[in-house]
Design an enzyme around this catalytic site. Structure first.
Site, PDB file in Angstrom:
ATOM      1  N   GLU A 115     -12.148  -2.384  12.768  1.00  9.74           N
ATOM      2  CA  GLU A 115     -13.173  -1.494  13.340  1.00  9.74           C
ATOM      3  C   GLU A 115     -14.364  -1.373  12.388  1.00  9.74           C
ATOM      4  O   GLU A 115     -15.523  -1.401  12.811  1.00  9.74           O
ATOM      5  CB  GLU A 115     -12.561  -0.119  13.639  1.00  9.74           C
ATOM      6  CG  GLU A 115     -11.500  -0.185  14.731  1.00  9.74           C
ATOM      7  CD  GLU A 115     -10.943   1.175  15.096  1.00  9.74           C
ATOM      8  OE1 GLU A 115     -10.308   1.813  14.227  1.00  9.74           O
ATOM      9  OE2 GLU A 115     -11.135   1.613  16.240  1.00  9.74           O
ATOM     10  N   GLU A 135      -2.206  -1.142  15.936  1.00 12.15           N
ATOM     11  CA  GLU A 135      -2.084   0.153  16.622  1.00 12.15           C
ATOM     12  C   GLU A 135      -1.099   0.065  17.783  1.00 12.15           C
ATOM     13  O   GLU A 135      -0.313   0.976  18.026  1.00 12.15           O
ATOM     14  CB  GLU A 135      -3.455   0.605  17.170  1.00 12.15           C
ATOM     15  CG  GLU A 135      -4.434   1.059  16.124  1.00 12.15           C
ATOM     16  CD  GLU A 135      -5.293  -0.075  15.581  1.00 12.15           C
ATOM     17  OE1 GLU A 135      -4.865  -1.248  15.656  1.00 12.15           O
ATOM     18  OE2 GLU A 135      -6.379   0.223  15.074  1.00 12.15           O
TER      19      GLU A 135
HETATM   20  C1  1HE Z   1      -0.693   1.558   3.570  1.00 14.94           C
HETATM   21  C2  1HE Z   1      -1.324   0.950   4.657  1.00 14.94           C
HETATM   22  C3  1HE Z   1      -1.868   1.793   5.662  1.00 14.94           C
HETATM   23  C4  1HE Z   1      -0.622  -0.599   3.334  1.00 14.94           C
HETATM   24  N1  1HE Z   1      -1.719   3.127   5.504  1.00 14.94           N
HETATM   25  N2  1HE Z   1      -0.572   2.895   3.474  1.00 14.94           N
HETATM   26  N3  1HE Z   1      -2.667  -0.412   9.749  1.00 14.94           N
HETATM   27  C5  1HE Z   1      -1.510  -1.103   9.756  1.00 14.94           C
HETATM   28  O1  1HE Z   1      -0.608  -0.850  10.550  1.00 14.94           O
HETATM   29  C6  1HE Z   1      -1.367  -2.155   8.707  1.00 14.94           C
HETATM   30  C7  1HE Z   1      -0.315  -1.755   7.731  1.00 14.94           C
HETATM   31  N4  1HE Z   1      -0.297  -2.590   6.547  1.00 14.94           N
HETATM   32  C8  1HE Z   1       0.264  -3.851   6.542  1.00 14.94           C
HETATM   33  O2  1HE Z   1       0.640  -4.426   7.544  1.00 14.94           O
HETATM   34  C9  1HE Z   1       0.386  -4.480   5.174  1.00 14.94           C
HETATM   35  O3  1HE Z   1       0.382  -3.457   4.199  1.00 14.94           O
HETATM   36  C10 1HE Z   1      -0.753  -5.503   4.847  1.00 14.94           C
HETATM   37  C11 1HE Z   1      -0.608  -6.750   5.716  1.00 14.94           C
HETATM   38  C12 1HE Z   1      -2.146  -4.911   5.040  1.00 14.94           C
HETATM   39  C13 1HE Z   1      -0.643  -5.907   3.356  1.00 14.94           C
HETATM   40  O4  1HE Z   1       0.678  -6.343   3.071  1.00 14.94           O
HETATM   41  P1  1HE Z   1       1.181  -6.381   1.541  1.00 14.94           P
HETATM   42  O5  1HE Z   1       2.561  -6.972   1.562  1.00 14.94           O
HETATM   43  O6  1HE Z   1       0.143  -7.045   0.703  1.00 14.94           O
HETATM   44  O7  1HE Z   1       1.215  -4.846   1.051  1.00 14.94           O
HETATM   45  P2  1HE Z   1       2.335  -3.704   1.329  1.00 14.94           P
HETATM   46  O8  1HE Z   1       3.465  -3.861   0.378  1.00 14.94           O
HETATM   47  O9  1HE Z   1       2.679  -3.651   2.774  1.00 14.94           O
HETATM   48  O10 1HE Z   1       1.511  -2.378   1.015  1.00 14.94           O
HETATM   49  C14 1HE Z   1       1.187  -1.994  -0.317  1.00 14.94           C
HETATM   50  C15 1HE Z   1       1.065  -0.486  -0.327  1.00 14.94           C
HETATM   51  O11 1HE Z   1      -0.004  -0.091   0.537  1.00 14.94           O
HETATM   52  C16 1HE Z   1       2.316   0.191   0.229  1.00 14.94           C
HETATM   53  O12 1HE Z   1       2.432   1.435  -0.412  1.00 14.94           O
HETATM   54  P3  1HE Z   1       3.468   1.633  -1.655  1.00 14.94           P
HETATM   55  O13 1HE Z   1       3.261   3.052  -2.089  1.00 14.94           O
HETATM   56  O14 1HE Z   1       4.844   1.347  -1.094  1.00 14.94           O
HETATM   57  O15 1HE Z   1       3.073   0.614  -2.713  1.00 14.94           O
HETATM   58  C17 1HE Z   1       1.956   0.443   1.683  1.00 14.94           C
HETATM   59  O16 1HE Z   1       2.665   1.516   2.263  1.00 14.94           O
HETATM   60  C18 1HE Z   1       0.472   0.795   1.540  1.00 14.94           C
HETATM   61  N5  1HE Z   1      -0.266   0.580   2.782  1.00 14.94           N
HETATM   62  N6  1HE Z   1      -1.291  -0.388   4.487  1.00 14.94           N
HETATM   63  C19 1HE Z   1      -1.092   3.634   4.443  1.00 14.94           C
HETATM   64  N7  1HE Z   1      -2.521   1.312   6.712  1.00 14.94           N
HETATM   65  C20 1HE Z   1      -9.391   5.154  13.252  1.00 14.94           C
HETATM   66  S1  1HE Z   1      -7.982   4.721  13.985  1.00 14.94           S
HETATM   67  C21 1HE Z   1      -7.469   3.256  13.233  1.00 14.94           C
HETATM   68  C22 1HE Z   1      -6.013   3.038  13.525  1.00 14.94           C
HETATM   69  C23 1HE Z   1      -5.416   2.055  12.579  1.00 14.94           C
HETATM   70  O17 1HE Z   1      -6.035   1.494  11.741  1.00 14.94           O
HETATM   71  S2  1HE Z   1      -3.745   1.818  12.811  1.00 14.94           S
HETATM   72  C24 1HE Z   1      -3.416   0.395  11.871  1.00 14.94           C
HETATM   73  C25 1HE Z   1      -2.921   0.748  10.499  1.00 14.94           C
END
Ligand code: 1HE
Length: 261
Positions: A115, A135
Site C-alpha cells: 500500500e 491480509e
Molecule cells: C512482524 C511483521 C508484521 C515481521 N507485524 N511483526 N503483513 C504480513 O502478514 C507479513 C508478515 N511477515 C512475513 O510474512 C515475514 O516476516 C516476512 C516475509 C516479511 C519476512 O520474513 P523473515 O523470515 O525475514 O522474518 P521473520 O522471522 O518472519 O520476522 C522477523 C521479526 O519481524 C519477527 O519478530 P521476532 O520478535 O520474532 O524477531 C516477526 O514477528 C516480525 N514481523 N512482519 C509485526 N507485519 C493498513 S492495513 C494493512 C494490513 C496489512 O499490512 S496485513 C499484512 C501484514
C-alpha cells in the site's frame, strides 16, 4: 548530507534536491506501527522547499512487511476505522505531497508495504522483490488505501486473486503485471531510484505538480471532465516562463533531443 531521525523507525536524509526517507526497523522487517505511519505523514507534510523529489527505501533485507500485526489485536471496529483513516491521511501525504516520490523496493513488499509503495509515483524493484497481500489469509482486509491504489496498478482481478489465494508475485512477474515500472539487478534499486529522482528534481515544478496532483484526478474523472481539466492544466503549464524558456532552448538547439537508449 544531513540525516535526521524522525522517529525510532524512520530517518530523513537530504541529498541535494532529493529527500531520502528510510524505514529503519529491520528487526521487524520494517513493519509499520502507528509511530511509523504518523512519522511518514509528518515527513511529507514538512519537506523543505529545497526538496524537489523524494525516495523511500527500507533498511535490511525487506522493503516492508506491512502493518505491525502486534498492534492489531487491541482495536474494536471504531478504533479500526480511525486507524485506517490515519493510514489514508499518511499515504495521501505521500501521494499528494509537494514532490514526486520514487520507492526503491527489495525483498518483501507486502500488505501495508505494498500500500505504501503504491502511494509512490514510481516503483523501482530489484530482483529480490516479491509482492503479496497476506491480509486475505489473516482474516482482515486492506486498510491503507490498497483497495483504491493497487487495482489502479494491476487491476481488480489480480488483487482479488492475491487476497483470495495468497498468491505471491516475484520481481519479474510483478514488473510485467505493473507493480513496478523498473526492474534492476539485486542491490541496485536505491541507486536507480536516486538517479530517477535527481532527474525528476530538474523538471519544471508545474510539470511535476500536474503529474502528481492533476493526472490521477483526471484518471478518476469522466472523459468529458478529464479533457476539460487537461485543457486547463495544459494552459497553466505552457504559460509559465520556465516552459517558454525550455521550449526556446530546444528550438535554438540548446536542449536535449529525444533518443532511444
Ligand atoms: C512482524 C511483521 C508484521 C515481521 N507485524 N511483526 N503483513 C504480513 O502478514 C507479513 C508478515 N511477515 C512475513 O510474512 C515475514 O516476516 C516476512 C516475509 C516479511 C519476512 O520474513 P523473515 O523470515 O525475514 O522474518 P521473520 O522471522 O518472519 O520476522 C522477523 C521479526 O519481524 C519477527 O519478530 P521476532 O520478535 O520474532 O524477531 C516477526 O514477528 C516480525 N514481523 N512482519 C509485526 N507485519 C493498513 S492495513 C494493512 C494490513 C496489512 O499490512 S496485513 C499484512 C501484514
Amino acid at each position: 548530507m544531513t540525516t535526521t531521525r524522525i522517529t525510532d523507525e524512520l530517518s530523513l536524509e537530504i541529498r541535494g534536491a532529493v529527500a531520502l526517507i528510510r524505514l529503519t526497523r529491520p528487526a521487524k522487517r520494517n513493519a509499520i506501527n502507528d509511530s511509523l505511519v504518523l512519522g511518514l505523514r509528518d515527513v511529507f507534510e514538512n519537506l523543505g522547499s529545497e526538496v524537489k523529489a523524494a525516495v523511500i527505501e527500507g533498511e535490511g533485507d525487506h522493503f516492508c512487511a506491512g502493518l505491525d500485526l502486534s498492534e492489531l489485536s487491541e482495536r474494536d471496529a471504531v478504533g479500526g476505522m480511525h486507524h485506517s483513516r490515519m493510514w489514508h491521511k499518511a499515504l495521501d501525504a505521500v501521494q499528494f505531497g509537494p514532490v514526486p516520490v520514487v520507492s526503491a523496493l527489495h525483498g518483501a513488499v507486502v500488505g501495508g508495504g505494498l500500500e505504501l509503495a503504491s502511494a509512490t509515483h514510481i516503483r523501482v524493484a530489484d530482483e529480490s522483490t516479491f509482492y503479496a497481500l497476506p491480509e486475505g489469509s489473516r482474516g482482515i482486509f486492506v486498510g491503507g488505501g490498497g483497495s483504491v491504489r493497487v487495482p489502479r496498478l494491476v487491476g481488480v482481478a489480480r488483487m482479488t486473486d492475491m487476497m483470495l489465494t495468497g498468491r505471491v508475485y516475484n520481481a519479474q512477474d510483478g514488473e510485467r503485471a505493473g507493480f513496478a515500472q523498473y526492474l534492476v539487478p539485486a542491490g541496485q534499486a536505491l541507486a536507480k531510484a536516486m538517479e530517477l529522482a535527481e532527474k525528476i528534481a530538474q523538471n519544471a515544478p508545474t510539470t511535476n505538480f500536474a503529474l502528481t496532483h492533476v493526472l490521477p484526478r483526471i484518471a478518476d474523472q469522466t472523459a468529458d471532465h478529464g479533457l476539460m481539466t487537461e485543457a486547463l492544466m495544459a494552459a497553466i503549464a505552457q504559460s509559465a516562463p520556465e516552459a517558454k524558456e525550455r521550449v526556446k532552448a530546444f528550438l535554438e538547439g540548446r536542449a536535449n533531443k529525444v533518443r532511444k537508449d
